[in-house]
Design an enzyme around this catalytic site. Structure first.
Site, PDB file in Angstrom:
ATOM      1  N   ARG A   1     -34.776 -14.980  74.723  1.00 39.19           N
ATOM      2  CA  ARG A   1     -36.058 -15.641  74.482  1.00 39.19           C
ATOM      3  C   ARG A   1     -36.013 -16.414  73.163  1.00 39.19           C
ATOM      4  NH1 ARG A   1     -41.174 -11.828  75.159  1.00 39.19           N
ATOM      5  NH2 ARG A   1     -42.243 -13.852  75.163  1.00 39.19           N
TER       6      ARG A   1
ATOM      7  N   CYS B   1     -43.536 -12.044  67.264  1.00 40.25           N
ATOM      8  CA  CYS B   1     -42.959 -11.785  68.586  1.00 40.25           C
ATOM      9  C   CYS B   1     -43.639 -12.729  69.560  1.00 40.25           C
ATOM     10  CB  CYS B   1     -43.137 -10.316  68.971  1.00 40.25           C
ATOM     11  SG  CYS B   1     -44.859  -9.759  68.971  1.00 40.25           S
TER      12      CYS B   1
END
Length: 287
Positions: free
Chosen positions: A179, A237
């Site tokens: 990611r 995040c």
């Protein structure tokens, strides 16, 4: 470098506190990114006296331009905490389903709200149940609390200060490496990372059981990313939940000034003018 000693409590210690004349307030914050809501787990069995608080709807504001888990409205949060029995100056223990993420975000939110007396149950509900301690379906007998929410108890990053920290400090991206590199993005509509951020996936500093390693091990891992005394550090995040656990880990490692980008990637990408980096940055910031 000091290591805070009031971050975690183990099941033996909590059991003794719950059996005392002045037990802490216990909040059950079990949560899943996808799947059945945590309240289902709570109703099936919880710690004696525990009150369920929902991370999505009670510990966060409505999703939108602020990200998927923005800061809650202080007045609304105060109503939630008082309804859960949180009292000014009284200890609170939070627990989740075992991965430690929701509990860490609850820990961070209460401290941000000015309530410093909060700890995370090490290992969460699985550790408690696995130790053979009492689990109940009985609703708790509640006395309304009197806590006053005073925002500002924890350092917070917005998009601008996150970009600055990535440039002249250490901004830790705790999502998976794929990611971070922008190779996949299963949740948000844009892939990649904040330019200058360094990748320390949560799996590299949290055990599979959601427990944090000793302070020395955490300090060593974050040092590899450029975290050291005198260097500003923050974490993000996808939506500020896993990163709250990084802030907890940084506290344990001796960095209580660590900041949280609450909106995280889900907020960063709401402005198409903000730059997006792909691949791996060549070196940790601050190295």
């Amino acid at each position: 470098m000091s290591v805070p000693g009031d971050l975690l409590v183990d099941v033996t210690g909590l059991a003794a506190e719950l059996a005392s004349a002045e037990p802490p307030v216990v909040l059950d914050v079990r949560w899943r990114l996808v799947g059945p809501p945590g309240r289902t787990d709570y109703l099936a069995g919880h710690l004696p006296g525990a009150v369920f608080v929902d991370l999505d709807t009670e510990l966060s504001g409505p999703p939108g331009e602020g990200g998927r888990h923005p800061l809650p409205d202080p007045a609304a949060l105060q109503r939630v905490l008082r309804a859960a029995g949180v009292r000014a100056g009284w200890p609170v223990v939070v627990y989740d389903g075992g991965d430690g993420m929701a509990a860490a975000r609850a820990w961070w939110t209460l401290r941000w709200a000015g309530h410093a007396e909060v700890r995370v149950l090490d290992g969460g509900f699985p550790a408690w149940a696995g130790a053979g301690l009492t689990v109940t379906t009985e609703p708790p007998a509640l006395t309304p609390g009197n806590v006053t929410v005073r925002p500002g108890g924890m350092p917070v990053l917005d998009a601008g200060s996150a970009a600055e920290m990535a440039a002249d400090g250490v901004l830790v991206d705790v999502r998976t490496a794929a990611r971070y590199r922008g190779e996949t993005e299963p949740v948000d509509p844009v892939a990649g990372h904040i330019p200058g951020a360094v990748n320390v996936p949560a799996t590299e500093y949290v055990g599979v059981d959601g427990r944090l390693p000793a302070a020395e091990a955490l300090r060593a891992r974050f040092a590899e990313a450029g975290v050291r005394p005198g260097v500003r550090v923050g974490a993000y995040c996808g939506s500020g939940v896993t990163a709250a656990q990084a802030v907890l880990a940084l506290h344990r490692a001796g960095y209580p000034e660590a900041a949280l980008y609450v909106g995280s990637w889900s907020h960063w990408i709401t402005d198409p003018e903000r730059p997006v980096a792909l691949g791996t940055d060549p070196a940790p910031a601050g190295s």
